[in-house]
Design an enzyme around this catalytic site. Structure first.
Site, PDB file in Angstrom:
ATOM      1  N   GLY A 179      -2.044 -10.089  11.679  1.00  0.00           N
ATOM      2  CA  GLY A 179      -2.686  -8.790  12.014  1.00  0.00           C
ATOM      3  C   GLY A 179      -3.362  -8.485  10.798  1.00  0.00           C
ATOM      4  N   HIS A 212       0.760  -1.177   0.115  1.00  0.00           N
ATOM      5  CA  HIS A 212      -0.053   0.126   0.202  1.00  0.00           C
ATOM      6  C   HIS A 212       0.803   1.156   0.034  1.00  0.00           C
ATOM      7  CE1 HIS A 212      -3.729  -2.252   1.821  1.00  0.00           C
ATOM      8  NE2 HIS A 212      -3.483  -2.762   0.361  1.00  0.00           N
TER       9      HIS A 212
END
Ligand SMILES: [Zn+2]
Length: 249
Positions: A185, A116
């Site tokens: 996570g 990202h």
């Protein structure tokens, strides 16, 4: 559970780690999708999209400037350090992250594939060249590109944008060819990154999920460590070292 993971790590030729916001949450960086996360108070479409940036460039620029400052005050946690140590202990551990905060690098991970983008860098919207003028980055409006005069934007992937092609391709290929895959996570809900553990599963990898919260892949994985990565990953390292000592004595 931990001893099985250690065994798998020891015999693996290639290991892939995918991390998401949960890893950084322990460092005090709020997650996208937490009910009390930062984004619930803001409209993500207004702040993290190309349309939002074009219609309100100053607001979006200042928002990212504030986030950059917030993130630069945060430190890696034991989860980041354990992942970096794993990369040093075992050859061929590829780390892909959805996080933009650069905490993996701070913890000592030398090669990090950023799915990202990141909060540190900026680039020109038009010619795509990096923009590195510190003073320009500190201004309250997006600076102009020194090469073509185009608008400079944060080098993060916004909603509705494609992930960087080379990084995503590398991630998909690695998910296909790896022996062990860690999903750490991450909510496993944001495509195309969410596909990676499923690709790994389909192609025969041993898949470990590290997440205190259950996700859509929780029932599919081989091992689930339902703890924060800052607790679970140091135990993985410890058990791996113990196993290596045992087997190589
Ligand atoms: Zn330019």
């Amino acid at each position: 559970m931990y001893s099985e993971i250690a065994k798998r790590l020891y015999s693996a030729d290639k290991i892939v780690i995918l991390t998401g916001a949960g890893v950084s949450a322990e460092s005090g960086i709020q997650t996208f999708r937490d009910p009390d996360g930062l984004w619930t108070k803001m409209n993500p479409a207004e702040l993290a999209s190309i349309d939002g940036f074009l219609s309100n460039p100053d607001l979006v620029w200042q928002w990212y400037k504030a986030r950059r400052e917030m993130m630069s005050s945060k430190k890696p946690n034991p989860g980041h350090y354990a992942i970096a140590e794993l990369q040093k202990l075992i050859p061929n551990v590829l780390l892909f992250t959805q996080n933009i905060d650069r905490l993996h690098q701070q913890a000592g991970s030398e090669v990090v594939y950023e799915l990202h983008g990141n909060i540190v860098e900026n680039h020109c919207m038009d010619c795509k060249k990096p923009y590195e003028d510190d003073k320009g980055c500190e201004s309250d409006s997006p600076p102009k590109c020194q090469f073509c005069g185009g608008k400079v934007r944060p080098s993060v992937v916004w909603f509705g944008e494609m992930l960087p092609y080379e990084v995503l391709k590398k991630a998909q290929e690695s998910a296909i060819s790896c022996d062990v895959f860690f999903s750490i996570g991450t909510s496993a809900e944001v495509y195309p990154a969410a596909d990676l553990p499923l690709i790994a599963l389909r192609n025969g990898a041993y898949v470990v999920e590290v997440n205190p919260h259950r996700t859509v892949i929780s029932d599919l994985v081989h091992a689930r460590l339902d703890e924060a990565s800052g607790l679970a990953m140091p135990k993985v390292i410890e058990e791996y070292k113990r196993y290596v000592k045992e087997i190589e004595k």
